[in-house]
Scaffold this motif. Structure first.
Motif, PDB file in Angstrom:
ATOM      1  N   GLU A   1       0.786  -1.163   0.105  1.00  0.00           N
ATOM      2  CA  GLU A   1      -0.005  -0.066   0.038  1.00  0.00           C
ATOM      3  C   GLU A   1       1.026   1.308  -0.010  1.00  0.00           C
ATOM      4  N   TYR A   2       1.189   1.856  -1.256  1.00  0.00           N
ATOM      5  CA  TYR A   2       2.132   2.810  -1.367  1.00  0.00           C
ATOM      6  C   TYR A   2       1.694   3.859  -0.460  1.00  0.00           C
ATOM      7  N   VAL A   3       0.411   4.393  -0.831  1.00  0.00           N
ATOM      8  CA  VAL A   3       0.049   5.691   0.037  1.00  0.00           C
ATOM      9  C   VAL A   3       0.377   5.589   1.518  1.00  0.00           C
ATOM     10  N   LEU A   4       0.095   4.514   1.918  1.00  0.00           N
ATOM     11  CA  LEU A   4       0.363   4.739   3.484  1.00  0.00           C
ATOM     12  C   LEU A   4       1.772   4.520   3.883  1.00  0.00           C
ATOM     13  N   ASP A   5       2.403   3.724   2.931  1.00  0.00           N
ATOM     14  CA  ASP A   5       4.143   3.684   3.402  1.00  0.00           C
ATOM     15  C   ASP A   5       4.781   4.788   2.965  1.00  0.00           C
ATOM     16  N   ARG A   6       4.208   5.703   2.072  1.00  0.00           N
ATOM     17  CA  ARG A   6       4.797   7.146   2.013  1.00  0.00           C
ATOM     18  C   ARG A   6       4.650   7.798   3.054  1.00  0.00           C
ATOM     19  N   LYS A   7       3.566   7.956   3.559  1.00  0.00           N
ATOM     20  CA  LYS A   7       3.039   8.620   4.805  1.00  0.00           C
ATOM     21  C   LYS A   7       4.009   8.268   5.911  1.00  0.00           C
ATOM     22  N   ARG A   8       3.983   6.821   6.064  1.00  0.00           N
ATOM     23  CA  ARG A   8       4.770   6.235   7.412  1.00  0.00           C
ATOM     24  C   ARG A   8       6.286   6.513   6.977  1.00  0.00           C
ATOM     25  N   MET A   9       6.813   6.286   5.858  1.00  0.00           N
ATOM     26  CA  MET A   9       8.381   6.699   5.820  1.00  0.00           C
ATOM     27  C   MET A   9       8.793   8.188   6.105  1.00  0.00           C
ATOM     28  N   ALA A  10       7.771   8.898   5.584  1.00  0.00           N
ATOM     29  CA  ALA A  10       8.117  10.581   5.764  1.00  0.00           C
ATOM     30  C   ALA A  10       7.872  10.860   7.266  1.00  0.00           C
ATOM     31  N   GLU A  11       6.973  10.265   7.844  1.00  0.00           N
ATOM     32  CA  GLU A  11       6.658  10.827   9.339  1.00  0.00           C
ATOM     33  C   GLU A  11       7.363  10.204  10.456  1.00  0.00           C
ATOM     34  N   ASP A  12       7.788   8.745  10.242  1.00  0.00           N
ATOM     35  CA  ASP A  12       8.328   8.072  11.232  1.00  0.00           C
ATOM     36  C   ASP A  12       9.773   8.418  11.271  1.00  0.00           C
ATOM     37  N   PRO A  13      10.500   8.655  12.557  1.00  0.00           N
ATOM     38  CA  PRO A  13      11.845   9.295  12.736  1.00  0.00           C
ATOM     39  C   PRO A  13      12.696   8.045  12.383  1.00  0.00           C
ATOM     40  N   VAL A  14      13.774   8.533  11.712  1.00  0.00           N
ATOM     41  CA  VAL A  14      14.854   7.233  11.203  1.00  0.00           C
ATOM     42  C   VAL A  14      15.303   6.681  12.558  1.00  0.00           C
ATOM     43  N   ASP A  15      15.595   7.545  13.501  1.00  0.00           N
ATOM     44  CA  ASP A  15      15.956   7.038  14.850  1.00  0.00           C
ATOM     45  C   ASP A  15      14.668   6.818  15.732  1.00  0.00           C
ATOM     46  N   ASP A  16      14.132   5.504  15.465  1.00  0.00           N
ATOM     47  CA  ASP A  16      12.871   5.055  15.970  1.00  0.00           C
ATOM     48  C   ASP A  16      12.787   4.290  17.211  1.00  0.00           C
ATOM     49  N   GLY A  17      14.023   4.048  17.769  1.00  0.00           N
ATOM     50  CA  GLY A  17      14.230   3.211  18.843  1.00  0.00           C
ATOM     51  C   GLY A  17      14.345   1.616  18.390  1.00  0.00           C
ATOM     52  N   ILE A  18      14.341   1.341  17.102  1.00  0.00           N
ATOM     53  CA  ILE A  18      14.457   0.039  16.497  1.00  0.00           C
ATOM     54  C   ILE A  18      15.638  -0.192  15.853  1.00  0.00           C
ATOM     55  N   VAL A  19      15.927   0.793  15.183  1.00  0.00           N
ATOM     56  CA  VAL A  19      17.071   0.905  14.420  1.00  0.00           C
ATOM     57  C   VAL A  19      18.402   1.307  15.550  1.00  0.00           C
ATOM     58  N   ALA A  20      19.344   0.360  15.833  1.00  0.00           N
ATOM     59  CA  ALA A  20      20.415   0.731  16.663  1.00  0.00           C
ATOM     60  C   ALA A  20      21.712   1.466  15.671  1.00  0.00           C
ATOM     61  N   PHE A  21      22.022   2.660  16.288  1.00  0.00           N
ATOM     62  CA  PHE A  21      23.213   3.246  15.759  1.00  0.00           C
ATOM     63  C   PHE A  21      24.323   2.743  16.604  1.00  0.00           C
ATOM     64  N   ARG A  22      25.436   2.263  16.146  1.00  0.00           N
ATOM     65  CA  ARG A  22      26.644   1.966  16.836  1.00  0.00           C
ATOM     66  C   ARG A  22      27.875   2.326  16.061  1.00  0.00           C
ATOM     67  N   ARG A  23      28.803   2.199  17.006  1.00  0.00           N
ATOM     68  CA  ARG A  23      30.282   2.377  16.646  1.00  0.00           C
ATOM     69  C   ARG A  23      31.131   0.972  16.671  1.00  0.00           C
ATOM     70  N   VAL A  24      32.295   0.981  16.128  1.00  0.00           N
ATOM     71  CA  VAL A  24      32.816  -0.207  16.172  1.00  0.00           C
ATOM     72  C   VAL A  24      34.634   0.254  16.457  1.00  0.00           C
ATOM     73  N   GLY A  25      35.012  -0.628  17.163  1.00  0.00           N
ATOM     74  CA  GLY A  25      36.411  -0.708  17.122  1.00  0.00           C
ATOM     75  C   GLY A  25      37.022   0.477  17.792  1.00  0.00           C
ATOM     76  N   ALA A  26      38.015   1.129  17.613  1.00  0.00           N
ATOM     77  CA  ALA A  26      38.605   2.226  18.006  1.00  0.00           C
ATOM     78  C   ALA A  26      37.610   3.423  17.847  1.00  0.00           C
ATOM     79  N   ASN A  27      36.646   3.326  17.299  1.00  0.00           N
ATOM     80  CA  ASN A  27      35.669   4.520  17.180  1.00  0.00           C
ATOM     81  C   ASN A  27      34.606   4.679  18.482  1.00  0.00           C
ATOM     82  N   ALA A  28      34.623   3.382  19.077  1.00  0.00           N
ATOM     83  CA  ALA A  28      33.719   3.200  20.437  1.00  0.00           C
ATOM     84  C   ALA A  28      34.172   3.901  21.447  1.00  0.00           C
TER      85      ALA A  28
END
Length: 503
Positions: free
Chosen positions: A465-492
């Motif tokens: 359902e494209y119309v619904l997907d477009r709305k959700r993808m635009a409105e939902d934050p990228v950092d939604d609590g599901i996607v984990a953003f991590r550093r690795v190795g010497a960066n951590a």
């Protein structure tokens, strides 16, 4: 910075609509990130370069099969392959993408190395040697079907003395003028090939085991062409695109909610075209409801006109065997044929048949859940495109490209090397699984066992359902609590940011 930077920030696999769309989004939204596109063929265009059969054209209107960022300016909205290739070539030239495409690179494998936070991608070159790239993020725009092996229904051609051709491997020098041709199949490919071949062939028969729902529409969109005359191209395109998306969405939902009404409407259109006679309604009445399989588009009534002229015919029946002079049906009737075209369908493939692994362990996509129709559970820095079954492919390609670019920018803002949709065992156990494709098409049903999992609730699903997907993808934050953003190795900078290699 990682101790050794990868070859590219983003590696895009495939220079068809999906890959070119992602490259264009990279240019617009992530101009400071490096990328390259690897393509197995010597030409760009993907499907539109691979298929060379007569009449090859879109079965969606180009105001939705075209990109959101690039107006479709051709007079015909149902376009042939050369026009689509012109459109794609203009985009790669005008947006500086062509120099970033590496042709003749068939990707064989991709291994995510958690301790390095990068993909190691191996590609085969035309001379049989291999080369390896590293990339922080992998974007698979490799399509949805097997480019090497189409679906084989297991025909035994026995004594047949004519020529057998599959649309996926169309010979450039096929001489069919004046010949008797039988096209086996009733899907979009057959519906395209039959009227195109009928222009030169002696006669063309479309042999179908079961009918397909068909609808006709003009190849030219009069409203779109009118708007282009009075409005700037971009505004005219946006209005036409919105119109076509809404009409498609309404039509699909109406078919699901009131199938008998839609059946009546489709039959009425066909009766009008044939003048009420000269056709068998049974040949246009499938044993399923409209949009339980994809409807076949008949632009400018070309198939129906070929039948009315006596240049083509539709025959519904089952094959008993192939004989010297053609095809014998179970009814005993023999369809004479000099050429048989097996338009029997595609075979789906996941991730372009690339051997994807995670720290050396093979990834079984059938055990992963889709995330927003774009990424997969617990698989870092990888996105794919699998377009809509009930709408234009590019609608999802645009959504996914935009989302991944926003994800890349969020990673940069967070100083993260890794973005992964996290699904714990407990949360996965609580998910209610859904049928990934509510379609009865043979190529869909044959391939469900290899497809990723689909949950009932967003975001762990691939929606239709494209119309619904477009709305959700635009409105939902990228950092939604599901996607984990991590550093690795010497960066951590903190112990909890350190990653285990097996993660």
């Amino acid at each position: 910075m990682l101790a050794t930077p990868p070859d590219f920030d983003v590696l895009i696999v495939g220079a068809g609509i999906s890959g070119i769309g992602m490259a264009a989004h990279m240019e617009m939204m992530c101009p400071d990130r490096s990328y390259t596109v690897v393509e197995r063929r010597e030409n760009l265009g993907g499907t539109w370069d691979l298929f060379r059969y007569p009449g090859i054209r879109s079965d969606s209107d180009m105001h939705t099969l075209g990109f959101v960022f690039e107006p479709w300016k051709h007079e015909k909205s149902i376009a042939d392959a050369p026009a689509i290739l012109d459109y794609l070539n203009r985009i790669v030239d005008e947006r500086g993408i062509r120099d970033k495409i590496r042709h003749g690179h068939k990707v064989l494998s991709a291994d995510w190395r958690g301790d390095e936070a990068r993909w190691h991608v191996t590609a085969e070159l035309p001379d049989g040697t291999t080369t390896t790239f590293t990339a922080s993020f992998l974007y698979l725009g490799s399509g949805y079907y097997d480019y090497d092996d189409p679906y084989d229904p297991g025909f035994d051609f026995g004594e047949f003395q004519g020529q057998v051709v599959h649309p996926q491997f169309w010979p450039e020098d096929l001489a069919y003028a004046g010949k008797k041709v039988v096209v086996i199949g009733s899907g979009a490919t057959a519906v395209t090939i039959v009227p195109a071949m009928a222009e030169k062939a002696g006669h063309v028969t479309m042999l179908q085991r079961t009918p397909t729902w068909m609808f006709s529409r003009p190849a030219k969109d009069r409203i779109a062409n009118f708007l282009r005359r009075i409005l700037p191209d971009e505004l005219a395109y946006r209005i036409t695109r919105w119109k076509n998306i809404k009409l498609q969405d309404i039509g699909y939902k109406r078919a699901r909610e009131r199938p008998e009404k839609v059946k009546e409407f489709l039959h009425k259109r066909i009766r009008k075209i044939f003048g009420g006679s000269g056709y068998d309604v049974a040949d246009f009445t499938p044993p399923y409801n409209p949009w339980e399989q994809r409807l076949c588009l008949v632009p400018d009534d070309d198939l129906f006109e070929a039948i009315k002229r006596g240049k083509a015919a539709i025959k519904t029946g089952r094959i008993a065997r192939f004989v010297k002079e053609g095809i014998e049906l179970e009814s005993g009737e023999v369809l004479p044929a000099d050429i048989v075209v097996t338009a029997t369908g595609l075979k789906l493939a996941v991730a372009g048949k690339i051997a994807v692994s995670q720290d050396g362990a093979p990834v079984d996509f059938a055990q992963r859940y889709y995330y927003k129709g774009c990424m997969f559970s617990n698989l870092p820095n990888l996105a794919v495109v699998f377009g809509y079954l009930n709408a234009s492919w590019t609608l999802r390609a645009d959504l996914n490209s935009d989302y991944v670019c926003r994800l890349l920018n969020e990673m940069k803002a967070n100083g993260a090397d890794i973005a992964v949709p996290v699904l714990s065992e407990a949360d996965e156990a609580a998910l209610e699984e859904d049928d990934i494709f509510d379609f009865s098409s043979g190529y869909i049903q044959r391939s469900k066992h290899i497809m990723p999992k689909n949950a009932v609730d967003f975001p762990w699903r691939l929606n239709q359902e494209y119309v619904l997907d477009r709305k959700r993808m635009a409105e939902d934050p990228v950092d939604d609590g599901i996607v984990a953003f991590r550093r690795v190795g010497a960066n951590a900078s903190a112990p909890e940011e350190q990653l285990e290699a097996a993660e």
